[in-house]
Design an enzyme around this catalytic site. Sequence first.
Site, PDB file in Angstrom:
ATOM      1  N   THR A 190       0.819  -1.215   0.000  1.00 24.27           N
ATOM      2  CA  THR A 190       0.000   0.000   0.000  1.00 24.27           C
ATOM      3  C   THR A 190       0.849   1.258   0.000  1.00 24.27           C
ATOM      4  O   THR A 190       0.429   2.292  -0.522  1.00 24.27           O
ATOM      5  CB  THR A 190      -0.937   0.005   1.213  1.00 24.27           C
ATOM      6  OG1 THR A 190      -0.152  -0.090   2.416  1.00 24.27           O
ATOM      7  CG2 THR A 190      -1.891  -1.181   1.151  1.00 24.27           C
ATOM      8  N   GLU A 191       2.044   1.194   0.605  1.00 24.29           N
ATOM      9  CA  GLU A 191       2.949   2.346   0.630  1.00 24.29           C
ATOM     10  C   GLU A 191       4.374   1.853   0.393  1.00 24.29           C
ATOM     11  O   GLU A 191       4.777   0.818   0.949  1.00 24.29           O
ATOM     12  CB  GLU A 191       2.870   3.101   1.958  1.00 24.29           C
ATOM     13  CG  GLU A 191       1.512   3.732   2.238  1.00 24.29           C
ATOM     14  CD  GLU A 191       1.488   4.458   3.575  1.00 24.29           C
ATOM     15  OE1 GLU A 191       2.575   4.651   4.162  1.00 24.29           O
ATOM     16  OE2 GLU A 191       0.392   4.814   4.033  1.00 24.29           O
ATOM     17  N   LEU A 192       5.141   2.580  -0.400  1.00 27.99           N
ATOM     18  CA  LEU A 192       6.526   2.217  -0.695  1.00 27.99           C
ATOM     19  C   LEU A 192       7.285   3.500  -1.021  1.00 27.99           C
ATOM     20  O   LEU A 192       7.055   4.115  -2.052  1.00 27.99           O
ATOM     21  CB  LEU A 192       6.592   1.238  -1.869  1.00 27.99           C
ATOM     22  CG  LEU A 192       7.969   0.684  -2.241  1.00 27.99           C
ATOM     23  CD1 LEU A 192       8.545  -0.125  -1.093  1.00 27.99           C
ATOM     24  CD2 LEU A 192       7.878  -0.183  -3.492  1.00 27.99           C
ATOM     25  N   MET A 331       8.027   0.637   3.829  1.00 34.78           N
ATOM     26  CA  MET A 331       6.901   0.020   3.122  1.00 34.78           C
ATOM     27  C   MET A 331       5.820  -0.412   4.097  1.00 34.78           C
ATOM     28  O   MET A 331       6.104  -0.807   5.236  1.00 34.78           O
ATOM     29  CB  MET A 331       7.399  -1.192   2.320  1.00 34.78           C
ATOM     30  CG  MET A 331       7.968  -2.297   3.177  1.00 34.78           C
ATOM     31  SD  MET A 331       8.796  -3.570   2.196  1.00 34.78           S
ATOM     32  CE  MET A 331      10.275  -2.685   1.710  1.00 34.78           C
ATOM     33  N   THR A 332       4.592  -0.302   3.650  1.00 31.97           N
ATOM     34  CA  THR A 332       3.443  -0.838   4.384  1.00 31.97           C
ATOM     35  C   THR A 332       2.836  -1.931   3.527  1.00 31.97           C
ATOM     36  O   THR A 332       2.440  -1.687   2.383  1.00 31.97           O
ATOM     37  CB  THR A 332       2.395   0.263   4.662  1.00 31.97           C
ATOM     38  OG1 THR A 332       3.000   1.289   5.457  1.00 31.97           O
ATOM     39  CG2 THR A 332       1.201  -0.311   5.410  1.00 31.97           C
TER      40      THR A 332
END
Length: 473
Positions: A190-192, A331-332
């Site tokens: 989802t996040e990077l 990261m997520t």
Amino acid sequence: MAASRPALDGVFAINKPVGMSSAQVIRDCQHHFNPSNLFKPMLEQEASKRAQESNYRKKRRGFGKNDIRVKMGHGGTLDPLATGVLILGVGRGTKSLQSFLDCTKTYETVVLFGASTDTYDRVGKVLKKTGYEHITKPMVEEALNSFRGTLQQMPPLYSALKMEGKPLYEYAREGKPIPREIQTREVNVTELDMVEWYEPGEHNHRWPAEDATTFERQFAEQVWKIEKDQMTKEKRTPEEEAEESKALADHEDFKRQADESVDALVYDRNKKRNKKNKNGAQNTPALMSGALGDAPPPKQGRGSNLIPPSPDPNTPPPWEGKGPAAVRIRMTVTSGFYVRSFCHDLGLKVGSAAMMAELCRSRQGDFVLGSENCLEFDDLSKGEEAWAPQLEKMLVQWNSKSNKTPSQAPVRAAPAQSDAQQSVEVSVSPPRKRKASEEPEAAPGSPSKKSNIRPSSRERKPPSPKEDKDTSA
């Protein structure tokens, strides 16, 4: 006489140090919790319960498990190389740990370019070294775009995944081909984001000094070839997809059972019997601190120092010149994501090789590193006056939140069943063994207490809201 203090249990997080196994963290926590005043009611409650057990029950408990200690477990292991949030359950809080296996996690990792290892990190053996002079910051930023969103990820070479009951590398060791395709898994990023870029010569990260053997290199080449073929060939048939899904489900079930039976409740084995003192009495360790002061520091267990220390900055690097670049990435991701596989794949994406040099889990569920619901591991050695107030506040907050939120454990859905199927399953289940002091339960409408007829699922009374236990993160 004043009422005794209620036993305090629940879920909290601790900042795991590098080089330590998750099981050793639990053992160290138990070492400090067992003689504490904070967990005295829990220990007394367990001692009272044990005193009423039969001799048969005590024998079944097994060697090394008769000592009374704080019941603990974890909500998902962290590799020895990793640091950060490790969720722990105390007492009845261990029943809620299963819900944390599928929650979202946030990691920070350092990727070192120029070489790959069999474990995909800095503690393995070097499989190959490739050119890295062409790697730039804009090139890595562009490569990160292909890792965002939903993607299929291949597990590391030496992961826990098995095929037909055997680890992958055992097939190569025996000279046998891998029986089927290596199961990839769908993960979601989802996040990077790139947090920091390290130019060559501006960091102290190093490749491992030990090179892999010829056999290990050949095995790696075999697995990489299979991975490449899977990505380029046509999609599998529905039957093959179903077989692979079943294999992955079996593996997940095996891993979950292993966590519960081996690592969830950790006990130290008492290999030596307590020697008698001069008066002939047993030298038993005191459970409560009181006037005895704080417990002595725990001995270094088998899982305390599993990672070699970082190299001395004055040590010559394993390359000529300034060496490769490195990058720190946050990261997520969803559950099941392999960070080390991401590091390895990022190296391939930029036309080189890479490994994971550092890893920190900064968040898991609602537990965040550095926040008031995450205990620092170093606080344990400072004594109960340092860690007890923080831990008590965390457990009280957990129980307060649990009582207000409904029970919504994020577990995989089971196949739907009709009421008739449920009724049949209930009716054929074996009766529960009861103690001699208990009266047999009579079914609703039964004329005799001796009847063994059990009510169907429709006749049973649903549990009250107070009986529901919250398992949400």
